[in-house]
Enzyme design. Structure first.
Site, PDB file in Angstrom:
ATOM      1  CG  ASP A   1      82.236  32.143  92.878  1.00  0.00           C
ATOM      2  OD1 ASP A   1      82.865  31.945  93.942  1.00  0.00           O
ATOM      3  OD2 ASP A   1      80.993  32.257  92.827  1.00  0.00           O
TER       4      ASP A   1
ATOM      5  CD  GLN B   1      75.969  31.021  97.587  1.00  0.00           C
ATOM      6  OE1 GLN B   1      76.745  31.921  97.895  1.00  0.00           O
ATOM      7  NE2 GLN B   1      76.329  29.742  97.625  1.00  0.00           N
TER       8      GLN B   1
ATOM      9  CE  LYS C   1      80.164  32.468  99.392  1.00  0.00           C
ATOM     10  NZ  LYS C   1      79.498  31.811  98.259  1.00  0.00           N
TER      11      LYS C   1
END
Ligand code: NDP
Length: 284
Positions: free
Chosen positions: A119, A96, A52
């Site tokens: 997200d 994460q 990422k």
């Protein structure tokens, strides 16, 4: 048109578009930034976070990494999210998952400002997706839709079957197909006659988490088969939820693993971060 839908190619196009728009934002004084939080030292999470960060550098975003020790407390993690929520240079916040067991994932997701929730896991963003009035789409299902569009596959009126009902993939995937007027069936571990249901699908999305679960006998001739799975086979080799060998000859379109849905997920994260930067600067 190729029968194999290349996520490598399509994700490169998405990233190129994001790169271009990022330059335009920078010219207007906005420097998009993503904060990535990682707690503990799970090796798979480390790989995802590194990828990422690389993707951010590639499209021109600033990325900030917050690597916290495994013993970080809930209060410490929430305090960091609070700080990032009010930091103007951070447009997107990603924590994460999975988190170490003593931490409450739900509370962490809820703590991220919905406008920085790239997200799209926050309940308010999930609700917005449900009613079709959203800022962000969850990266993996959005990536699958991008692949479907890139191959020129029409969803409207088609029989769509999604195997898997997770909050991250299966459920939002079904919703996105429904928004495009597909007739959608969601299957899961209690589904009876799975093979028969799958055989009816014009568009079949596999998000099961079981290596080579979907076999040729489960697929209709000419169907589009999108494989979300990331698994290891009996030899430790990366494979999807679809048995490529037996399904490919029957499918009209198919995504490979690796090089299919996987690269799309990060590309869509970049797209969401760009959108967040625009939203927070009144440009969207
Ligand atoms: P989950 O484990 O959360 O969900 C799996 C789903 O599959 C569940 O709904 C489960 O049903 C269903 N299932 C399990 N066994 C069967 C069965 N025998 N028959 C029918 N349905 C079954 O997984 P995720 O949704 O998080 O991920 C799915 C896969 O996608 C994984 O391989 C994961 O690694 C991959 N993934 C890939 C991403 C990418 O970027 N390409 C991103 C995210 C995930 P039930 O609900 O009844 O238990």
């Amino acid at each position: 048109m190729s029968k194999i839908i290349s996520g490598k190619e399509v994700s490169a196009q998405v990233r190129e578009q994001v790169r271009k728009e990022c330059e335009e934002l920078k010219a207007k004084g906005v420097d998009p930034g993503l904060a990535v939080i990682i707690v503990g030292d799970d090796p798979a999470s480390r790989v995802y976070v590194n990828n990422k960060k690389k993707a951010c550098a590639d499209v021109g975003f600033v990325s900030e990494e917050y690597a916290l020790p495994a013993e970080t407390t809930q209060e410490e993690l929430l305090a960091l999210i609070d700080t990032l929520n009010s930091k103007p240079s951070v447009n997107g916040i990603l924590c994460q998952l999975p988190l170490p067991e003593h931490l409450d994932e739900k509370a962490v997701i809820n703590a991220i400002s919905p406008l920085k929730d790239v997200d799209a896991f926050h309940p308010s963003n999930v609700g917005r997706i449900m009613i079709g009035d959203y800022h962000f789409l969850p990266c993996t299902p959005a990536g699958v839709m991008e692949l479907i569009h890139s191959a020129g596959i029409e969803v409207s009126g088609k029989s769509c079957v999604v195997i898997g009902r997770s909050n991250i993939v299966g459920k939002p995937m079904a919703m996105l197909l429904l928004h495009e007027n597909g007739t959608v069936t969601i299957c899961h571990s209690r589904t009876k006659n799975l093979t028969e249901i799958c055989r009816e699908a014009d568009i079949l999305v596999a998000a099961v988490g079981r290596p080579k679960f979907v076999t040729g006998d489960m697929v209709k001739e000419g169907a589009a088969v999108l494989d979300v799975g990331i698994n290891r086979d009996e030899n430790g080799k990366l494979c999807g939820d679809v048995d490529f060998e037996s399904v490919e000859p029957k499918a009209g379109f198919i995504t490979p693993v690796p090089g299919g849905v996987g690269p799309m997920t990060i590309a869509m994260l970049m797209k969401n971060t760009l959108k967040a930067a625009k939203l927070q600067n009144g440009m969207d």
